[in-house]
Design a protein around this motif. Sequence first.
Motif, PDB file in Angstrom:
ATOM      1  N   ILE A 106       1.654   6.569  -1.346  1.00  0.00           N
ATOM      2  CA  ILE A 106       0.733   5.688  -0.628  1.00  0.00           C
ATOM      3  C   ILE A 106      -0.530   5.553  -1.494  1.00  0.00           C
ATOM      4  O   ILE A 106      -1.012   6.560  -2.039  1.00  0.00           O
ATOM      5  N   LEU A 107      -1.062   4.354  -1.610  1.00  0.00           N
ATOM      6  CA  LEU A 107      -2.297   4.170  -2.384  1.00  0.00           C
ATOM      7  C   LEU A 107      -3.366   5.118  -1.845  1.00  0.00           C
ATOM      8  O   LEU A 107      -3.513   5.255  -0.631  1.00  0.00           O
ATOM      9  N   PRO A 108      -4.110   5.780  -2.745  1.00  0.00           N
ATOM     10  CA  PRO A 108      -5.076   6.801  -2.305  1.00  0.00           C
ATOM     11  C   PRO A 108      -5.987   6.359  -1.159  1.00  0.00           C
ATOM     12  O   PRO A 108      -6.176   7.098  -0.194  1.00  0.00           O
ATOM     13  N   GLU A 109      -6.500   5.137  -1.228  1.00  0.00           N
ATOM     14  CA  GLU A 109      -7.450   4.724  -0.175  1.00  0.00           C
ATOM     15  C   GLU A 109      -6.770   4.433   1.160  1.00  0.00           C
ATOM     16  O   GLU A 109      -7.453   4.192   2.155  1.00  0.00           O
TER      17      GLU A 109
ATOM     18  N   GLY B 187      -1.251   7.520   8.481  1.00  0.00           N
ATOM     19  CA  GLY B 187       0.042   7.421   9.172  1.00  0.00           C
ATOM     20  C   GLY B 187       1.058   6.528   8.473  1.00  0.00           C
ATOM     21  O   GLY B 187       2.161   6.336   8.985  1.00  0.00           O
ATOM     22  N   ILE B 188       0.717   5.987   7.312  1.00  0.00           N
ATOM     23  CA  ILE B 188       1.642   5.045   6.655  1.00  0.00           C
ATOM     24  C   ILE B 188       2.862   5.784   6.089  1.00  0.00           C
ATOM     25  O   ILE B 188       4.001   5.351   6.268  1.00  0.00           O
ATOM     26  N   GLY B 189       2.628   6.903   5.431  1.00  0.00           N
ATOM     27  CA  GLY B 189       3.747   7.693   4.888  1.00  0.00           C
ATOM     28  C   GLY B 189       4.714   8.077   5.996  1.00  0.00           C
ATOM     29  O   GLY B 189       5.935   7.906   5.870  1.00  0.00           O
TER      30      GLY B 189
ATOM     31  N   VAL C 195       0.820  -1.219   0.000  1.00  0.00           N
ATOM     32  CA  VAL C 195       0.000   0.000   0.000  1.00  0.00           C
ATOM     33  C   VAL C 195       0.857   1.274   0.000  1.00  0.00           C
ATOM     34  O   VAL C 195       0.330   2.374  -0.165  1.00  0.00           O
ATOM     35  N   GLY C 196       2.156   1.097   0.174  1.00  0.00           N
ATOM     36  CA  GLY C 196       3.022   2.279   0.198  1.00  0.00           C
ATOM     37  C   GLY C 196       4.410   1.944  -0.274  1.00  0.00           C
ATOM     38  O   GLY C 196       4.822   0.774  -0.275  1.00  0.00           O
ATOM     39  N   TYR C 197       5.129   2.998  -0.685  1.00  0.00           N
ATOM     40  CA  TYR C 197       6.458   2.814  -1.273  1.00  0.00           C
ATOM     41  C   TYR C 197       7.325   3.998  -0.885  1.00  0.00           C
ATOM     42  O   TYR C 197       6.866   5.140  -0.928  1.00  0.00           O
ATOM     43  N   ILE C 198       8.565   3.710  -0.507  1.00  0.00           N
ATOM     44  CA  ILE C 198       9.507   4.805  -0.234  1.00  0.00           C
ATOM     45  C   ILE C 198      10.875   4.412  -0.779  1.00  0.00           C
ATOM     46  O   ILE C 198      11.240   3.232  -0.744  1.00  0.00           O
TER      47      ILE C 198
END
Length: 116
Positions: free
Chosen positions: A30-33, A38-40, A7-10
């Motif tokens: 981060i995927l829009p939904e 707080g994932i980012g 759902v997220g990438y860095i």
Amino acid sequence: MKDNKIVGYILFTKIKIGESDEIALAPLGILPEYQRKGIGGALIKEGHRIAKKLGYHYSIVLGSEKYYPKFGYIPAINYGIMPPFQVENENFMAIKLNETDKEIKGVVKYAKEFGI
Ligand SMILES: CC(C)(COP(=O)(O)OP(=O)(O)OC[C@H]1O[C@@H](n2cnc3c(N)ncnc32)[C@H](O)[C@@H]1OP(=O)(O)O)[C@@H](O)C(=O)NCCC(=O)NCCS
């Protein structure tokens, strides 16, 4: 991973600040939904933790002056770190990963793949 999907990438890439090997954060997505949960922020903090362990002193980022300061980034110019292109000071930011680290100043050099 959440709900069995990514759902997220860095990504952090190696850069030079003057003669010192440091890192730049980009991109972060981060995927829009799944945004604003707080994932980012969690990815940024974990990235900083690993970078610190690997011995890096600074991370820089080119991005929103409303988002990255939440995670400790300030205008890079405040540290004497300069971009290799023209950009508003508030959008070219840096964080010192460890307050007790030595000060590093200079112009940033991105990896050659960026073509900058
Ligand atoms: C920007 C992005 C990475 C943020 O990730 P996220 O997981 O949604 O962010 P978080 O939930 O960790 O947000 C932490 C804080 O930042 C705020 N925030 C989130 N997105 C923001 C944005 N685009 N601008 C300003 N503030 C933002 C949240 O409200 C939260 O504030 P709070 O702690 O005061 O409540 C994500 O929205 C995204 O992928 N956007 C599209 C791609 C993009 O713009 N990437 C950045 C490239 S520089």
